[in-house]
Design a protein around this motif. Structure first.
Motif, short mmCIF file in Angstrom:
data_model
loop_
_atom_site.label_atom_id
_atom_site.label_comp_id
_atom_site.label_asym_id
_atom_site.label_seq_id
_atom_site.Cartn_x
_atom_site.Cartn_y
_atom_site.Cartn_z
N TRP A 71 41.90 -26.94 -105.25
CA TRP A 71 40.45 -26.94 -105.11
C TRP A 71 39.84 -28.29 -105.43
O TRP A 71 40.23 -28.96 -106.40
N SER A 72 38.85 -28.66 -104.64
CA SER A 72 38.01 -29.82 -104.93
C SER A 72 36.60 -29.45 -104.48
O SER A 72 36.23 -29.63 -103.32
N PRO A 73 35.79 -28.87 -105.39
CA PRO A 73 34.48 -28.35 -105.00
C PRO A 73 33.60 -29.39 -104.32
O PRO A 73 33.56 -30.56 -104.71
N MET A 74 32.89 -28.93 -103.30
CA MET A 74 31.92 -29.80 -102.63
C MET A 74 30.82 -30.23 -103.59
O MET A 74 30.29 -31.34 -103.49
N ARG A 75 30.45 -29.35 -104.50
CA ARG A 75 29.49 -29.65 -105.57
C ARG A 75 30.23 -29.48 -106.88
O ARG A 75 30.54 -28.37 -107.30
N ARG A 76 30.54 -30.59 -107.53
CA ARG A 76 31.40 -30.57 -108.72
C ARG A 76 30.56 -30.54 -109.99
O ARG A 76 29.59 -31.29 -110.13
N GLY A 77 30.92 -29.69 -110.91
CA GLY A 77 30.25 -29.64 -112.19
C GLY A 77 30.83 -30.65 -113.16
O GLY A 77 32.05 -30.71 -113.34
N ILE A 78 29.99 -31.45 -113.77
CA ILE A 78 30.41 -32.38 -114.82
C ILE A 78 29.40 -32.30 -115.96
O ILE A 78 28.28 -31.82 -115.79
N PRO A 82 27.93 -34.42 -105.81
CA PRO A 82 28.70 -34.22 -104.59
C PRO A 82 30.15 -34.66 -104.78
O PRO A 82 30.45 -35.49 -105.65
N ARG A 83 31.03 -34.13 -103.97
CA ARG A 83 32.46 -34.45 -104.08
C ARG A 83 32.70 -35.96 -104.08
O ARG A 83 33.46 -36.49 -104.90
N ARG A 84 32.09 -36.67 -103.15
CA ARG A 84 32.30 -38.12 -103.05
C ARG A 84 31.90 -38.83 -104.33
O ARG A 84 32.59 -39.75 -104.79
N ARG A 85 30.77 -38.42 -104.90
CA ARG A 85 30.31 -39.04 -106.15
C ARG A 85 31.29 -38.72 -107.28
O ARG A 85 31.60 -39.59 -108.11
N TYR A 86 31.77 -37.50 -107.31
CA TYR A 86 32.75 -37.15 -108.35
C TYR A 86 33.98 -38.05 -108.25
O TYR A 86 34.49 -38.53 -109.26
N LEU A 87 34.47 -38.27 -107.04
CA LEU A 87 35.66 -39.09 -106.87
C LEU A 87 35.41 -40.54 -107.28
O LEU A 87 36.31 -41.21 -107.79
#
Length: 266
Positions: A53-60, A200-205
């Protein structure tokens, strides 16, 4: 540097679930976290393998954004906390079959226990005044990333005990100001109330790439890790005040958020 175990991010599907395997092991699991991906079984769907899993909207939870309510602040006075003193018992609490939506099966238990023995999975425990384990959490540490996996509290004796463990975790992760990343996978109302946000996923990465450039956390030895729960909040708030004062006087270190004496970027 982010691992590309799952291929080019641009080729990932626009959904939280990005892949499947028949099983998992410790090395695959560590590489997945360094790729921005985590495992979770798909038993409820009838598939007996592992979903990745790699959520499109990631919780941090930005380390500078921890929210401690008045009631939690009061609860902290009832507890002590520790690190890695009772990992197996914390895992048992998180895997309690009476909890809804349980996903910690024997394969997950075996892999994360191995990673704990290798110093890559850590637990934070909360104890009451009678020495009972009343809450805790565990997660995976890869350089500057801590990926929270699960948390629990004793419903009878452990009011706010999992939140207390989280306060201790944030204090440990922010102790050296190295810009670490606390991953919460999916944001829930419970976690949002503690300061969690979605990116967003991209920002998380992007944040993950920065975190992987950090050194590993200097975790305390289990035997010497026991402290008053309120002490973690006091040290966290003291560092936050010092950071604010440095900002006010124009002392910004290298000027790159989350890289040189700052807090985790959000």
């Amino acid at each position: 540097m982010i691992c590309e175990l799952f291929g080019d991010v641009g080729d990932w599907p626009d959904q939280d679930l990005i892949g499947f395997t028949a099983g998992l092991d410790a090395d695959l699991t560590l590489a997945a976290y360094a790729s921005g991906v985590f495992p979770m079984p798909l038993h409820e769907s009838g598939y007996e393998g592992i979903g990745w899993w790699s959520p499109m909207r990631r919780g941090i939870l930005p380390l500078s954004g921890l929210h401690v309510s008045r009631s939690l602040r009061k609860s902290l006075g009832r507890y002590t906390t520790s690190v890695d003193r009772a990992f197996a018992r914390v895992l048992d609490g998180c895997a309690d079959p009476s909890r809804p939506h349980g996903w910690i099966d024997e394969d997950i238990r075996a892999v994360y226990t191995e990673l704990h023995e290798r110093g890559r999975v850590h637990s934070v425990e909360t104890w009451d005044g009678r020495g009972r384990l009343v809450g805790g959490l565990y997660g995976v540490g890869v350089r500057g990333l801590f990926a929270g996996e699960s948390m629990f509290h004793d419903p009878q004796y452990g009011r706010d005990a999992s939140k207390t463990a989280l306060v201790r975790l944030v204090d440990e992760l922010s102790a050296d100001g190295a810009g670490r990343l606390l991953d919460m996978q999916w944001l829930t109302p419970h976690l949002a109330g503690l300061g969690g946000v979605e990116v967003p996923r991209r920002r998380y990465l992007e944040l993950l790439g920065r975190a992987l450039e950090c050194a590993d956390v200097a975790w305390p030895a289990p035997a010497t890790s026991v402290s008053r729960a309120r002490s973690a909040l006091e040290s966290y708030e003291r560092r936050a005040l010092e950071s604010s004062e440095r900002s006010a006087t124009g002392s910004h270190g290298c000027g790159v958020p989350g890289r040189c004496g700052g807090r985790a970027a959000s």
